[in-house]
Design a protein around this motif. Structure first.
Motif, PDB file in Angstrom:
ATOM      1  N   GLU A 148       0.832  -1.203   0.000  1.00 49.71           N
ATOM      2  CA  GLU A 148       0.000   0.000   0.000  1.00 49.71           C
ATOM      3  C   GLU A 148       0.868   1.255   0.000  1.00 49.71           C
ATOM      4  O   GLU A 148       0.561   2.236  -0.691  1.00 49.71           O
ATOM      5  CB  GLU A 148      -0.925  -0.002   1.222  1.00 49.71           C
ATOM      6  N   PHE A 149       1.964   1.238   0.755  1.00 52.28           N
ATOM      7  CA  PHE A 149       2.883   2.379   0.730  1.00 52.28           C
ATOM      8  C   PHE A 149       3.444   2.599  -0.670  1.00 52.28           C
ATOM      9  O   PHE A 149       3.548   3.731  -1.143  1.00 52.28           O
ATOM     10  CB  PHE A 149       4.036   2.164   1.716  1.00 52.28           C
ATOM     11  N   GLN A 150       3.821   1.514  -1.333  1.00 46.14           N
ATOM     12  CA  GLN A 150       4.382   1.613  -2.679  1.00 46.14           C
ATOM     13  C   GLN A 150       3.380   2.243  -3.636  1.00 46.14           C
ATOM     14  O   GLN A 150       3.737   3.079  -4.481  1.00 46.14           O
ATOM     15  CB  GLN A 150       4.792   0.222  -3.171  1.00 46.14           C
ATOM     16  N   GLN A 151       2.109   1.871  -3.486  1.00 44.09           N
ATOM     17  CA  GLN A 151       1.068   2.389  -4.366  1.00 44.09           C
ATOM     18  C   GLN A 151       0.608   3.789  -3.953  1.00 44.09           C
ATOM     19  O   GLN A 151      -0.148   4.426  -4.688  1.00 44.09           O
ATOM     20  CB  GLN A 151      -0.126   1.429  -4.349  1.00 44.09           C
ATOM     21  N   SER A 152       1.066   4.263  -2.804  1.00 43.86           N
ATOM     22  CA  SER A 152       0.636   5.564  -2.285  1.00 43.86           C
ATOM     23  C   SER A 152       1.685   6.648  -2.469  1.00 43.86           C
ATOM     24  O   SER A 152       1.425   7.802  -2.148  1.00 43.86           O
ATOM     25  CB  SER A 152       0.304   5.446  -0.787  1.00 43.86           C
ATOM     26  N   GLY A 153       2.862   6.278  -2.954  1.00 42.37           N
ATOM     27  CA  GLY A 153       3.915   7.259  -3.169  1.00 42.37           C
ATOM     28  C   GLY A 153       4.819   7.494  -1.984  1.00 42.37           C
ATOM     29  O   GLY A 153       5.563   8.482  -1.954  1.00 42.37           O
ATOM     30  N   ALA A 160      16.733  10.026  -4.737  1.00 43.38           N
ATOM     31  CA  ALA A 160      17.002  10.186  -6.166  1.00 43.38           C
ATOM     32  C   ALA A 160      16.637   8.933  -6.959  1.00 43.38           C
ATOM     33  O   ALA A 160      16.361   9.015  -8.162  1.00 43.38           O
ATOM     34  CB  ALA A 160      18.477  10.520  -6.380  1.00 43.38           C
ATOM     35  N   GLU A 161      16.588   7.802  -6.287  1.00 44.00           N
ATOM     36  CA  GLU A 161      16.241   6.547  -6.968  1.00 44.00           C
ATOM     37  C   GLU A 161      14.778   6.524  -7.391  1.00 44.00           C
ATOM     38  O   GLU A 161      14.393   5.770  -8.287  1.00 44.00           O
ATOM     39  CB  GLU A 161      16.572   5.372  -6.048  1.00 44.00           C
ATOM     40  N   GLY A 162      13.957   7.315  -6.747  1.00 40.65           N
ATOM     41  CA  GLY A 162      12.572   7.443  -7.159  1.00 40.65           C
ATOM     42  C   GLY A 162      11.672   6.322  -6.677  1.00 40.65           C
ATOM     43  O   GLY A 162      11.987   5.593  -5.736  1.00 40.65           O
ATOM     44  N   SER A 163      10.552   6.150  -7.359  1.00 47.06           N
ATOM     45  CA  SER A 163       9.507   5.225  -6.910  1.00 47.06           C
ATOM     46  C   SER A 163       9.900   3.768  -7.038  1.00 47.06           C
ATOM     47  O   SER A 163       9.221   2.894  -6.490  1.00 47.06           O
ATOM     48  CB  SER A 163       8.219   5.483  -7.696  1.00 47.06           C
ATOM     49  N   SER A 164      10.983   3.464  -7.757  1.00 45.04           N
ATOM     50  CA  SER A 164      11.410   2.075  -7.897  1.00 45.04           C
ATOM     51  C   SER A 164      12.123   1.566  -6.655  1.00 45.04           C
ATOM     52  O   SER A 164      12.307   0.352  -6.495  1.00 45.04           O
ATOM     53  CB  SER A 164      12.345   1.933  -9.102  1.00 45.04           C
ATOM     54  N   ALA A 165      12.531   2.457  -5.768  1.00 47.55           N
ATOM     55  CA  ALA A 165      13.252   2.065  -4.557  1.00 47.55           C
ATOM     56  C   ALA A 165      12.293   1.466  -3.537  1.00 47.55           C
ATOM     57  O   ALA A 165      11.105   1.797  -3.509  1.00 47.55           O
ATOM     58  CB  ALA A 165      13.967   3.270  -3.959  1.00 47.55           C
ATOM     59  N   PRO A 166      12.791   0.580  -2.665  1.00 43.22           N
ATOM     60  CA  PRO A 166      11.943   0.115  -1.562  1.00 43.22           C
ATOM     61  C   PRO A 166      11.692   1.253  -0.580  1.00 43.22           C
ATOM     62  O   PRO A 166      12.279   2.328  -0.694  1.00 43.22           O
ATOM     63  CB  PRO A 166      12.792  -0.997  -0.926  1.00 43.22           C
TER      64      PRO A 166
END
Length: 359
Positions: free
Chosen positions: A54-59, A128-134
């Protein structure tokens, strides 16, 4: 659909959820809710609003994740079932439980589900890694009862702790907390000195008024109010007075707005008041108030405290799952906040604080 605004959440009790509520946070939110439908030990069961997917999908890019255990000056009752209560009979037992919470975070990091953030460079590179990072996590104590003595703070720093609040509810080993009034304990002075030497950010959340006044006078290191709302809007000791807010602003602190409905609605009665009485717009009211005292939006953030012992049974109307926090951006924009100010509240202000304070 508008793109997600990245979030830096100032307060999440992830390990408490896993170890005390037996929640597998790696599950999608719907599966986690379904897994709890049989549980009867709290109205929050089956109503959780947060999980790692859910965190990943929430930004959510980064959060301050807590080690949360109490061993105060009253002896706890013995609970024969899975415990929501946080009290332990002694500091060594509390420390052992905190070690368990630390081990959970370390396992999540080893599994690649989260990334421990310890330095300013690590924070910058992770962002800087953006949304792909854990999910990046900065470890913090919500109450320092598990720290046996000031020397023990160096152990915890070595394990990644970079922020700490002295106390939680009740009378802790180092300070008076929520629901009580009184000063810092004598042993707090040496612990605060250790925090200053280590560069640990001091979280003033949950301190009694007298204890907070002492901290803000005696502690010269960086300070944070991770999940605190405004007493002028919702009276009570758990909230910040205008005087306290001004003192925090003077220290260039950041104040995370909490999304627990009882902290957003004056007169909330636990177990009686229905969440329909308050909406997510109430969170914006508290942000407005802090900004009016500061004259800018540099000191506001989100300190959601979501699933901090409650679920959608005690969140404002419109906040049914973590990703609904994104609705707050539209509320703020409609009140005249610029895009830069909204991004500052969602992540920029906390990034500035920790980039400055982490070594």
């Amino acid at each position: 659909m508008e793109p997600l605004i990245p979030i830096f959440d100032a307060h999440l009790d992830l390990a408490w959820n896993a170890l005390s509520f037996n929640r597998d946070l790696s599950l999608p939110l719907e599966e986690l809710q379904q897994a709890e439908t049989h549980a009867t030990d709290g109205s929050f069961r089956g109503r959780c609003v947060a999980s790692l997917p859910e965190f990943q999908q929430s930004g959510v890019r980064v959060c301050i994740a807590t080690l949360l255990v109490r061993s105060g000056q009253r002896r706890p009752e013995i609970f024969p079932v899975l415990r929501k209560d946080l009290e332990y009979a002694s500091c060594p037992i509390a420390r052992a439980h905190a070690i368990g919470q630390l081990a959970y975070y370390q396992w999540l990091a080893d599994s690649g589900d989260v990334r421990l953030v310890r330095t300013a460079r690590e924070l910058q590179d992770h962002w800087a890694e953006g949304s792909s990072a854990p999910l990046g996590i900065i470890l913090s104590f919500e109450g320092c009862d598990p720290i046996l003595d000031p020397d023990d703070a160096y152990f915890w720093y070595g394990e990644g702790v970079r922020a700490a609040g002295l106390t939680h509810y009740g009378i802790g080993q180092y300070a008076h907390g929520t629901g009580h009034e009184g000063p810092l304990m004598p042993q707090a002075a040496d612990l605060l000195q250790a925090f200053e030497e280590l560069g640990i950010v001091l979280d003033v959340t949950h301190l009694s008024d007298q204890s907070m006044a002492q901290v803000l006078e005696d502690f010269t290191g960086p300070v944070l109010a991770s999940h605190h709302n405004c007493r002028a809007l919702v009276p009570g000791q758990r909230q910040l007075s205008d005087e306290q807010i001004r003192l925090l602003i003077d220290r260039d602190a950041v104040i995370g707005t909490a999304l627990d409905a009882w902290m957003l609605y004056a007169g909330w009665q636990r177990g009686q008041t229905h969440r329909s009485v308050v909406s997510l717009a109430a969170a914006a009211d508290h942000i407005d108030h802090i900004c009016s005292l500061a004259g800018n939006a540099r000191h506001c953030a989100i300190g959601s405290d979501l699933d901090g012992g409650f679920g959608s049974d005690q969140t404002p109307l419109g906040l049914d799952r973590y990703r609904d926090i994104q609705k707050l951006s539209g509320i703020l924009r409609n009140r005249g906040y610029t895009a830069a100010e909204v991004h500052g509240i969602f992540h920029g202000n906390l990034r500035r604080l920790f980039t400055r304070c982490l070594r």
